[in-house]
Motif scaffolding. Structure first.
Motif, PDB file in Angstrom:
ATOM      1  N   LYS A 128      25.720 -56.727  70.199  1.00 29.92           N
ATOM      2  CA  LYS A 128      24.958 -57.512  69.241  1.00 29.92           C
ATOM      3  C   LYS A 128      23.470 -57.428  69.564  1.00 29.92           C
ATOM      4  CE  LYS A 128      27.224 -61.080  67.717  1.00 29.92           C
ATOM      5  NZ  LYS A 128      27.871 -62.387  67.886  1.00 29.92           N
ATOM      6  N   GLN A 129      23.164 -57.553  70.860  1.00 32.11           N
ATOM      7  CA  GLN A 129      21.756 -57.531  71.260  1.00 32.11           C
ATOM      8  C   GLN A 129      21.120 -56.157  71.090  1.00 32.11           C
ATOM      9  OE1 GLN A 129      22.242 -59.093  75.180  1.00 32.11           O
ATOM     10  NE2 GLN A 129      21.814 -61.194  74.556  1.00 32.11           N
ATOM     11  N   LEU A 175      22.165 -48.611  66.644  1.00 32.76           N
ATOM     12  CA  LEU A 175      22.877 -48.019  65.508  1.00 32.76           C
ATOM     13  C   LEU A 175      21.953 -47.769  64.335  1.00 32.76           C
ATOM     14  CD1 LEU A 175      26.348 -49.689  64.965  1.00 32.76           C
ATOM     15  CD2 LEU A 175      25.842 -47.389  65.720  1.00 32.76           C
ATOM     16  N   ARG A 176      20.952 -48.629  64.214  1.00 32.30           N
ATOM     17  CA  ARG A 176      20.062 -48.476  63.064  1.00 32.30           C
ATOM     18  C   ARG A 176      19.046 -47.358  63.245  1.00 32.30           C
ATOM     19  NH1 ARG A 176      20.167 -54.121  63.233  1.00 32.30           N
ATOM     20  NH2 ARG A 176      18.075 -54.193  64.118  1.00 32.30           N
ATOM     21  N   GLN A 177      18.772 -46.992  64.527  1.00 29.67           N
ATOM     22  CA  GLN A 177      17.782 -45.936  64.749  1.00 29.67           C
ATOM     23  C   GLN A 177      18.418 -44.597  64.456  1.00 29.67           C
ATOM     24  OE1 GLN A 177      17.041 -45.679  68.932  1.00 29.67           O
ATOM     25  NE2 GLN A 177      16.083 -47.672  68.996  1.00 29.67           N
ATOM     26  N   ARG A 178      18.649 -44.327  63.226  1.00 29.81           N
ATOM     27  CA  ARG A 178      19.322 -43.080  62.947  1.00 29.81           C
ATOM     28  C   ARG A 178      18.348 -41.920  62.884  1.00 29.81           C
ATOM     29  NH1 ARG A 178      23.772 -42.456  60.782  1.00 29.81           N
ATOM     30  NH2 ARG A 178      22.927 -41.218  59.115  1.00 29.81           N
ATOM     31  N   GLY A 179      18.704 -40.862  63.517  1.00 29.57           N
ATOM     32  CA  GLY A 179      17.922 -39.648  63.391  1.00 29.57           C
ATOM     33  C   GLY A 179      18.208 -39.074  62.029  1.00 29.57           C
ATOM     34  N   SER A 180      17.229 -38.414  61.437  1.00 24.92           N
ATOM     35  CA  SER A 180      17.461 -37.924  60.084  1.00 24.92           C
ATOM     36  C   SER A 180      17.993 -36.493  60.095  1.00 24.92           C
ATOM     37  CB  SER A 180      16.170 -37.992  59.297  1.00 24.92           C
ATOM     38  OG  SER A 180      15.143 -37.391  60.049  1.00 24.92           O
ATOM     39  N   TRP A 238      28.928 -41.379  68.732  1.00 26.49           N
ATOM     40  CA  TRP A 238      28.367 -40.681  69.911  1.00 26.49           C
ATOM     41  C   TRP A 238      27.342 -41.535  70.637  1.00 26.49           C
ATOM     42  CZ3 TRP A 238      23.213 -39.998  70.365  1.00 26.49           C
ATOM     43  CH2 TRP A 238      22.436 -39.999  69.191  1.00 26.49           C
ATOM     44  N   ARG A 239      26.740 -42.511  69.926  1.00 22.62           N
ATOM     45  CA  ARG A 239      25.726 -43.342  70.577  1.00 22.62           C
ATOM     46  C   ARG A 239      26.288 -44.233  71.680  1.00 22.62           C
ATOM     47  NH1 ARG A 239      20.972 -42.838  67.808  1.00 22.62           N
ATOM     48  NH2 ARG A 239      21.359 -41.969  65.765  1.00 22.62           N
ATOM     49  N   LEU A 240      27.622 -44.291  71.749  1.00 23.49           N
ATOM     50  CA  LEU A 240      28.210 -45.065  72.853  1.00 23.49           C
ATOM     51  C   LEU A 240      27.814 -44.489  74.204  1.00 23.49           C
ATOM     52  CD1 LEU A 240      31.687 -45.860  71.337  1.00 23.49           C
ATOM     53  CD2 LEU A 240      30.040 -47.539  72.199  1.00 23.49           C
ATOM     54  N   ILE A 241      27.388 -43.227  74.221  1.00 23.30           N
ATOM     55  CA  ILE A 241      26.922 -42.634  75.482  1.00 23.30           C
ATOM     56  C   ILE A 241      25.623 -43.325  75.929  1.00 23.30           C
ATOM     57  CG2 ILE A 241      25.453 -40.755  74.559  1.00 23.30           C
ATOM     58  CD1 ILE A 241      27.951 -39.971  77.234  1.00 23.30           C
ATOM     59  N   TRP A 253      30.626 -48.635  65.690  1.00 23.51           N
ATOM     60  CA  TRP A 253      30.732 -48.038  67.025  1.00 23.51           C
ATOM     61  C   TRP A 253      32.044 -47.281  67.168  1.00 23.51           C
ATOM     62  CZ3 TRP A 253      26.611 -47.736  69.970  1.00 23.51           C
ATOM     63  CH2 TRP A 253      25.593 -48.678  69.816  1.00 23.51           C
ATOM     64  N   GLY A 254      33.026 -47.741  66.460  1.00 25.77           N
ATOM     65  CA  GLY A 254      34.311 -47.071  66.553  1.00 25.77           C
ATOM     66  C   GLY A 254      35.221 -47.508  65.432  1.00 25.77           C
ATOM     67  N   SER A 255      36.278 -46.733  65.216  1.00 29.70           N
ATOM     68  CA  SER A 255      37.270 -47.131  64.219  1.00 29.70           C
ATOM     69  C   SER A 255      38.570 -46.426  64.562  1.00 29.70           C
ATOM     70  CB  SER A 255      36.806 -46.726  62.814  1.00 29.70           C
ATOM     71  OG  SER A 255      36.641 -45.331  62.739  1.00 29.70           O
TER      72      SER A 255
END
Ligand SMILES: [Zn+2]
Length: 250
Positions: A235-236, A241-246, A186-189, A173-175
């Protein structure tokens, strides 16, 4: 081989290949332009061997048999690879600022437009998979909004930030870096504002403590007393994060 006009330069035979206990369908495809035998695994789990000019089905079969190890590995990879991201269509619900919102067609017969939450976006084909267009839009929105939020918190907590990037990280999510660069996904939006704030504060506190020591967590708790609720949300909803667009490229 005699080729007739319109028939193309390909012909096919259906065969089988024994892989240990398994028997998988194998298609032999003649291709007069091919220079060698080529073995492929198709998405449906069958094999396909290209037979080059002057080649034979028997030789193709032997070629496949010599490569069963490779074939097994590829089949395993196919079976265990992550599934493609789900399509987003009108009616699909997506997370936006922590709320589930429905993707809807444009109002009053507006063609080429869809809306979700407060957003309206133009799309080439509203009946197609809307995911790439919506994800691009969300990323743009995040790139515009997230850095401001980081700067607000940084000013409040008197932390010096050198650079902020909004990226499409695979699993975070961040670093943050020792040089003071904070990178946010960007998915934090898509996450609720309190979760976004937590990630920002977490990374800002790393600029003071570059580790996850007890001292670091005390700092986090001081600036973000309810951080555990945010951690729980992440966590829930880790599937986000896993639903990555290709089709997204940084
Ligand atoms: Zn951390």
């Amino acid at each position: 081989m005699i080729l007739r006009r319109g028939e193309g330069q390909r012909s096919q035979d259906e065969e089988y290949l024994n892989l240990g206990e398994r028997r998988i369908p194998m298609r032999l495809v003649r291709n007069s332009r091919a220079r060698r035998y080529v073995l492929r695994v198709r998405p449906d789990g069958s094999a396909r061997v290209t037979i080059p000019r002057g080649g034979s089905a028997a030789e193709a079969q032997r070629f496949a048999e010599r490569n069963t190890r490779w074939l097994e590995r590829e089949l395993h990879r196919l079976a265990t690879r992550p599934s493609r991201p789900k399509e987003w269509l009108t009616g699909t619900e997506i997370f936006f600022r922590g709320e589930l919102v429905k993707i809807e067609a444009g109002l009053n017969g507006e063609s080429g437009r869809v809306r979700f939450g407060s957003e309206v976006i133009d799309v080439a084909d509203p009946a197609a998979d809307l995911r790439p267009a919506i994800e691009r839009h969300l990323w743009r929105l995040a790139a515009k909004e997230l850095p401001h939020r980081v700067l607000e918190h940084a000013a409040l907590d008197q932390v010096a930030v050198c650079r902020i990037t909004v990226r499409n990280q695979r699993s975070r999510w961040g670093s943050c870096s020792r040089r003071g660069t904070i990178s946010l996904n960007w998915r934090l939006i898509q996450a609720p504002p309190f979760v976004l704030d937590y990630i920002i504060l977490h990374e800002l506190m790393h600029l003071r403590e570059m580790n996850h020591s007890a001292r670091f967590w005390r700092e986090v708790e001081r600036v973000c007393p309810h951080y555990e609720t945010a951690e729980l949300w992440l966590k829930q909803n880790s599937a986000l994060l896993r639903q990555r667009g290709s089709r997204n490229q940084a």
